[in-house]
Design a protein around this motif. Structure first.
Motif, short mmCIF file in Angstrom:
data_model
loop_
_atom_site.label_atom_id
_atom_site.label_comp_id
_atom_site.label_asym_id
_atom_site.label_seq_id
_atom_site.Cartn_x
_atom_site.Cartn_y
_atom_site.Cartn_z
N VAL A 1 0.83 -1.21 0.00
CA VAL A 1 0.00 0.00 0.00
C VAL A 1 0.87 1.26 0.00
CG1 VAL A 1 -1.67 1.35 1.35
CG2 VAL A 1 -1.99 -1.11 1.08
N VAL A 2 1.88 1.32 0.85
CA VAL A 2 2.65 2.57 0.91
C VAL A 2 3.54 2.74 -0.32
CG1 VAL A 2 2.47 2.82 3.41
CG2 VAL A 2 4.48 1.69 2.44
N MET B 1 1.23 4.35 -2.71
CA MET B 1 1.04 5.77 -2.46
C MET B 1 2.25 6.57 -2.94
SD MET B 1 -1.87 4.96 -1.52
CE MET B 1 -2.46 6.63 -1.78
N ARG B 2 3.44 6.00 -2.76
CA ARG B 2 4.64 6.69 -3.26
C ARG B 2 4.59 6.83 -4.79
NH1 ARG B 2 10.95 4.76 -2.72
NH2 ARG B 2 11.58 5.70 -4.69
N VAL C 1 1.97 9.54 -5.57
CA VAL C 1 2.45 10.89 -5.24
C VAL C 1 3.48 11.35 -6.28
CG1 VAL C 1 3.90 12.15 -3.57
CG2 VAL C 1 1.91 10.84 -2.77
N GLU C 2 4.38 10.43 -6.65
CA GLU C 2 5.43 10.79 -7.61
C GLU C 2 4.89 10.99 -9.02
OE1 GLU C 2 9.41 9.05 -5.39
OE2 GLU C 2 8.50 7.85 -6.99
#
Lengths: 153, 153
Positions: B69-70, B73-74, B77-78
């Motif tokens: 999951v994280v 998200m990275r 975001v990128e």
């Protein structure tokens, strides 16, 4: 910390019941921890740079909401509600980000067992759904509903 | 990578519309990354120790679902779908963990804009809901629905 059983005991579906409530240990997060997480997983200025954060909707440097979530999962895993049985998450319904994570916050979580049921597809396992609310001194930080795959044993 | 606008452009609610689809860059995760995440946020034997993992429901060492999951998200975001506008998540409906994360996996995510609406409580902002599906070579890894607070500007 309240344990469901001994740390080294393998607990199963029959050891969990609706209405049970557990509290985790506490964990403090500092500015370095917030920045380290952001560098790895949420590289946004509001999590990294105090100057940029002042211009953000938060008005100050805050941690990623995902950092709040994974710290919550660490607290819950370490509470060993299932003893030595691994926590295998299969689904998550709804995460509410209630308050920003801030440097110096001390977190702990409350776990409420909402549902315990047999699996339709796997006679050897069942599903346990928990509502988890994480608190800091400022009040509730994040709330989520997590469903785990738990063996019958 | 497909951008919605220039990287340094501050995009707002009016720049996002239902039906838009974006693809993120790719990111490779290795055994060391999987273990590092687990030590920090999900200290369970199936994520740390190959011997213990062989006895788990997965039969091999796998990463934490939260790591999937994280990393997602990275990637999102990128991808800077909102240009220089920060990604401020307010809610998340449903995460499905579809496949375990494995050492050597290369991840990328597809982002579909599901809903764009004005905020009832804040006339200067709106809410954008996205369905995000992350893939590896083995197929879909994780799927989640994320709602962001986005300024009108």
């Amino acid at each position: 910390m309240m344990h469901n059983g001994k740390d080294d005991e393998v607990l199963g579906l029959q050891d969990i019941s609706v209405g049970q409530r557990f509290a985790t240990d506490r964990l403090r997060v500092d500015l370095e921890g917030i920045r380290n997480f952001a560098v790895q997983f949420g590289p946004q200025p509001m999590h990294l740079d105090e100057e940029a954060a002042r211009g953000s909707v938060f008005g100050e440097l805050v941690g990623s909401g995902w950092h709040s979530v994974v710290l919550t999962m660490r607290l819950v895993v370490e509470a060993r509600i299932l003893g030595a049985t691994p926590h295998v998450g299969v689904q998550l319904r709804e995460i509410d980000f209630l308050w920003p994570l801030r440097p110096g916050d001390t977190l702990w979580a409350q776990v409420d067992v909402l549902e315990v049921r047999a699996s339709r597809s796997d006679p050897a396992r069942g599903l346990v759904t928990m509502e988890i609310t994480t608190y800091t001194g400022s009040g509730p930080l994040v709330r989520l509903t997590w469903t785990l795959l738990v063996p019958k044993c």
